[in-house]
Design a protein around this motif. Sequence first.
Motif, short mmCIF file in Angstrom:
data_model
loop_
_atom_site.label_atom_id
_atom_site.label_comp_id
_atom_site.label_asym_id
_atom_site.label_seq_id
_atom_site.Cartn_x
_atom_site.Cartn_y
_atom_site.Cartn_z
N LEU A 152 38.24 37.42 45.80
CA LEU A 152 37.59 38.00 44.63
C LEU A 152 37.61 39.52 44.65
O LEU A 152 37.86 40.16 43.62
CB LEU A 152 36.14 37.50 44.52
CG LEU A 152 35.36 37.95 43.27
CD1 LEU A 152 36.01 37.39 42.01
CD2 LEU A 152 33.90 37.50 43.36
N THR A 153 37.37 40.13 45.79
CA THR A 153 37.31 41.59 45.86
C THR A 153 38.63 42.25 45.50
O THR A 153 38.66 43.44 45.16
CB THR A 153 36.86 42.04 47.26
OG1 THR A 153 37.72 41.44 48.25
CG2 THR A 153 35.42 41.66 47.53
N ASP A 154 39.72 41.48 45.55
CA ASP A 154 41.04 42.05 45.22
C ASP A 154 41.18 42.39 43.74
O ASP A 154 42.11 43.11 43.37
CB ASP A 154 42.16 41.08 45.62
CG ASP A 154 42.28 40.91 47.13
OD1 ASP A 154 41.85 41.84 47.85
OD2 ASP A 154 42.77 39.85 47.57
N ILE A 155 40.30 41.88 42.90
CA ILE A 155 40.46 42.16 41.47
C ILE A 155 39.64 43.39 41.05
O ILE A 155 39.62 43.75 39.87
CB ILE A 155 40.09 40.95 40.58
CG1 ILE A 155 38.57 40.67 40.60
CG2 ILE A 155 40.87 39.72 41.00
CD1 ILE A 155 38.15 39.62 39.58
N ALA A 156 38.97 44.05 41.97
CA ALA A 156 38.23 45.27 41.65
C ALA A 156 39.17 46.30 41.05
O ALA A 156 40.24 46.59 41.60
CB ALA A 156 37.57 45.83 42.91
N GLY A 157 38.79 46.85 39.89
CA GLY A 157 39.61 47.85 39.22
C GLY A 157 40.83 47.29 38.53
O GLY A 157 41.60 48.04 37.92
N ARG A 158 41.02 45.99 38.58
CA ARG A 158 42.19 45.36 37.95
C ARG A 158 41.76 44.60 36.69
O ARG A 158 40.58 44.40 36.42
CB ARG A 158 42.89 44.41 38.93
CG ARG A 158 43.40 45.11 40.18
CD ARG A 158 44.04 44.12 41.12
NE ARG A 158 44.44 44.72 42.38
CZ ARG A 158 45.59 45.32 42.62
NH1 ARG A 158 46.49 45.42 41.64
NH2 ARG A 158 45.87 45.83 43.81
N ARG A 159 42.74 44.14 35.93
CA ARG A 159 42.47 43.53 34.63
C ARG A 159 41.96 42.10 34.77
O ARG A 159 42.65 41.24 35.32
CB ARG A 159 43.74 43.56 33.77
CG ARG A 159 44.13 44.96 33.31
CD ARG A 159 45.49 44.97 32.65
NE ARG A 159 46.53 44.61 33.61
CZ ARG A 159 47.82 44.46 33.30
NH1 ARG A 159 48.22 44.65 32.07
NH2 ARG A 159 48.69 44.13 34.23
N LEU A 160 40.77 41.88 34.22
CA LEU A 160 40.15 40.56 34.18
C LEU A 160 40.05 40.14 32.72
O LEU A 160 39.36 40.78 31.93
CB LEU A 160 38.76 40.60 34.81
CG LEU A 160 37.93 39.31 34.71
CD1 LEU A 160 38.46 38.25 35.68
CD2 LEU A 160 36.45 39.59 34.98
N CYS A 161 40.74 39.09 32.34
CA CYS A 161 40.64 38.57 30.97
C CYS A 161 39.32 37.80 30.84
O CYS A 161 39.08 36.84 31.58
CB CYS A 161 41.80 37.64 30.66
SG CYS A 161 43.31 38.51 30.19
#
Length: 276
Positions: free
Chosen positions: A121-130
């Motif tokens: 989960l922490t890998d999506i920090a600052g990345r695009r979440l639909c």
Amino acid sequence: MTKTITCLFLGYVLLTSHMARADLVLSASPTETPEEGASIFEPLARYLSDALGERVSYQHAGTAAKYHADLRQDKYDLVFDDAHFSAWRMKRFNHTPLIRLGDDVSYTVVAHQKNARISRLTDIAGRRLCATPPPALATLTVTRQFNPSRLPYIMTSHSYQESLDRVIKGGCVATVVDSVFLAKHDKSRELKALFRSKPIPGMTLTAGKRLNVEQRNKIRAALLSPVANKSLKPLLNRYSHTGKVQAAAIPDYQGMELYLDSVWGFTLQTANTSRY
């Protein structure tokens, strides 16, 4: 003569004002059009009117912004929506939860199976979440797992299916969807799960301060009766996986109001905290 006319006029204003406020108002998050909302909630309003012996009318808020403003002013007597808003009303305005959908809710964050850079989960920090923007419960369930300075970047989606499709096509690195929806639309060959939330109470009907204890008990009993099935059917068809309702228990909502702490206008800084 003038004094008499003035008194009659004031009496008329007071009478009509009272009549205008006489209806108990039922509302819900305006995720449907006014016509769709009426088809779902007006049968329920009619049933509750008969059960109480007092008119209950359904009111569609029109927009999410108007609905949230009305919630902050406690304008509705009966409200049906997600558990975090229900808990917030319980804390802020001493609403009572009456019944809830029989299905608990959980949300799953998924990413593309082939994206080697995303494994937790922490890998999506600052990345695009639909996702649907906050205060959607699914999205808040995810964002509250992060340091506020390291939140994912929300890319607005309007449905779970749209979100899944955009992740598969590379438009977003991840999305959050209802876990039951995900199970029914098996994408395990294309998607991997990063996080699954704990169970959350299903959508809930709360009652406000204009309804006394006897009225609240009447509504709860009426909605748990088999006689209510016909009036509840449109609502259950739209929102429930199990097609059932159950009595709502106050302890099940403890802490759910905190999901809204980051949402403007819903931070409970001066709220009554006597419910729990």
